[in-house]
Design a protein around this motif. Structure first.
Motif, PDB file in Angstrom:
ATOM      1  N   HIS A 193       0.800  -1.218   0.000  1.00 46.35           N
ATOM      2  CA  HIS A 193       0.000   0.000   0.000  1.00 46.35           C
ATOM      3  C   HIS A 193       0.838   1.275   0.000  1.00 46.35           C
ATOM      4  CE1 HIS A 193       1.038  -0.457   4.215  1.00 46.35           C
ATOM      5  NE2 HIS A 193       0.677   0.797   4.410  1.00 46.35           N
ATOM      6  N   MET A 194       2.128   1.161   0.323  1.00 45.20           N
ATOM      7  CA  MET A 194       2.987   2.342   0.351  1.00 45.20           C
ATOM      8  C   MET A 194       3.603   2.662  -1.012  1.00 45.20           C
ATOM      9  SD  MET A 194       2.919   3.529   3.427  1.00 45.20           S
ATOM     10  CE  MET A 194       4.387   4.549   3.588  1.00 45.20           C
ATOM     11  N   VAL A 195       3.426   1.792  -1.968  1.00 43.86           N
ATOM     12  CA  VAL A 195       4.060   1.966  -3.270  1.00 43.86           C
ATOM     13  C   VAL A 195       3.127   2.695  -4.229  1.00 43.86           C
ATOM     14  CG1 VAL A 195       5.105   0.794  -5.251  1.00 43.86           C
ATOM     15  CG2 VAL A 195       5.412  -0.134  -2.942  1.00 43.86           C
ATOM     16  N   LYS A 196       3.611   3.790  -4.795  1.00 40.32           N
ATOM     17  CA  LYS A 196       2.833   4.569  -5.749  1.00 40.32           C
ATOM     18  C   LYS A 196       2.803   3.869  -7.115  1.00 40.32           C
ATOM     19  CE  LYS A 196       2.162   8.286  -3.130  1.00 40.32           C
ATOM     20  NZ  LYS A 196       0.830   8.812  -2.758  1.00 40.32           N
ATOM     21  N   ILE A 197       1.725   4.096  -7.851  1.00 45.43           N
ATOM     22  CA  ILE A 197       1.578   3.524  -9.192  1.00 45.43           C
ATOM     23  C   ILE A 197       1.363   4.650 -10.201  1.00 45.43           C
ATOM     24  CG2 ILE A 197       0.188   2.052 -10.699  1.00 45.43           C
ATOM     25  CD1 ILE A 197      -0.499   0.356  -8.263  1.00 45.43           C
TER      26      ILE A 197
END
Length: 302
Positions: A193-197
């Protein structure tokens, strides 16, 4: 915002590797043969063309690693604007060490100042808009940290540092995955959930599809200013908008005027010309000062 320096643990391995490459198996045989071991000199590091300074930590470390007796006094910080003749630093110490380290020091300083200078040029071109300038992963192998630092020194911002920083779904990912939506779905089910897309799109149809999946940022690749304006309207603040492709100081204002948040520019790091900075001999102390003054001036111009 103040420019935070890079930790020495990041810079030192790069400088050590550069010095080792230059010293080879025998060191600086020219300075050892020509310059007496007890001779000391003072030089100034000065700009020979207008620009923005970056890389002083690497330059100073090059001198210190060659000879800890060398001292460097900074007159200007990284991020400073210089004109021809601007004195950046004064360096004093054993002449052999000064001559042995000068090329490595200037290689770092000239290269990184060149990046800072072209970055500042783009930043200035869009100063009246909300857009920020960011670099890419198109960096010299091994030098990414310092090159991205130089972009910050020039007033720009950094994109992701490496493949593990964030998800950036590009055209080839989309092609292999079978579509924009499928690529986004796979990314969302695989990363935390901490990783941007972010998703790269070439058309407004792809943009509509990407926005229907909910993403953090969209890379609008090689779109015209009119297309960018429409894209910004479609996104409507639901994601960060980033424009890329065909960006120059001349085209940047129109791109920025479209309302995008970011403009990414790969050539800031992969094609920036070196800023011409030199070491100018001031004085030589000790024996044989006159002939050594001529020798030092000759070597420092190489």
């Amino acid at each position: 915002m103040s420019l935070a320096p890079l930790p020495r643990i990041i810079i030192e391995p790069l400088v050590r590797a550069a010095l080792a490459e230059d010293f080879g198996l025998a060191g600086d045989i020219t300075s050892a043969a020509v310059i007496p071991s007890d001779h000391r000199s003072t030089v100034v590091m000065a700009a020979r063309q207008p620009g923005v300074v970056a890389g002083l930590d690497a330059a100073e470390l090059a001198f210190q690693l060659v000879d800890p007796a060398i001292t460097l006094k900074r007159h200007l910080p990284d991020g400073a604007v210089v004109e021809p003749g601007s004195v950046i630093a004064t360096i004093k110490g054993p002449s052999r060490g000064l001559l042995s380290a000068e090329r490595t020091a200037l290689n770092f300083l000239g290269h990184l100042s060149g990046i800072a200078t072209v970055t500042a040029g783009i930043v200035a071109a869009i100063r009246d808009t909300k857009a920020a300038v960011v670099c890419t992963r198109k960096t010299t192998p091994g030098l990414r940290a310092v090159e991205k630092y130089a972009v910050r020194a020039g007033g720009g911002m950094n994109h992701r540092f490496a493949l593990h920083d964030a998800v950036l779904i590009k055209d080839n990912h989309v092609a292999i995955a079978g579509g924009v939506s499928e690529a986004i779905h796979r990314a969302k089910t695989s990363v935390g959930h901490m990783v941007k897309i972010e998703v790269e799109v070439d058309t407004l149809d792809q943009l509509h599809e990407a926005m229907g999946e909910g993403i953090d940022a969209v890379l609008l690749d090689n779109m015209t200013p009119d297309q960018l304006r429409e894209a910004v309207s479609i996104v409507a603040g639901r994601a960060i908008t980033e424009a890329s492709g065909r960006v120059t100081p001349m085209t940047a204002p129109d791109i920025a005027a479209s309302g995008v948040d970011l403009i990414s520019v790969g050539w800031l790091t992969h094609s920036a010309p070196v800023l011409d900075i030199g070491l100018d001999f001031i004085e030589a102390a000790g024996r044989n000062a006159a002939p050594l003054r001529r020798t030092a001036q000759a070597f420092l111009s190489l």
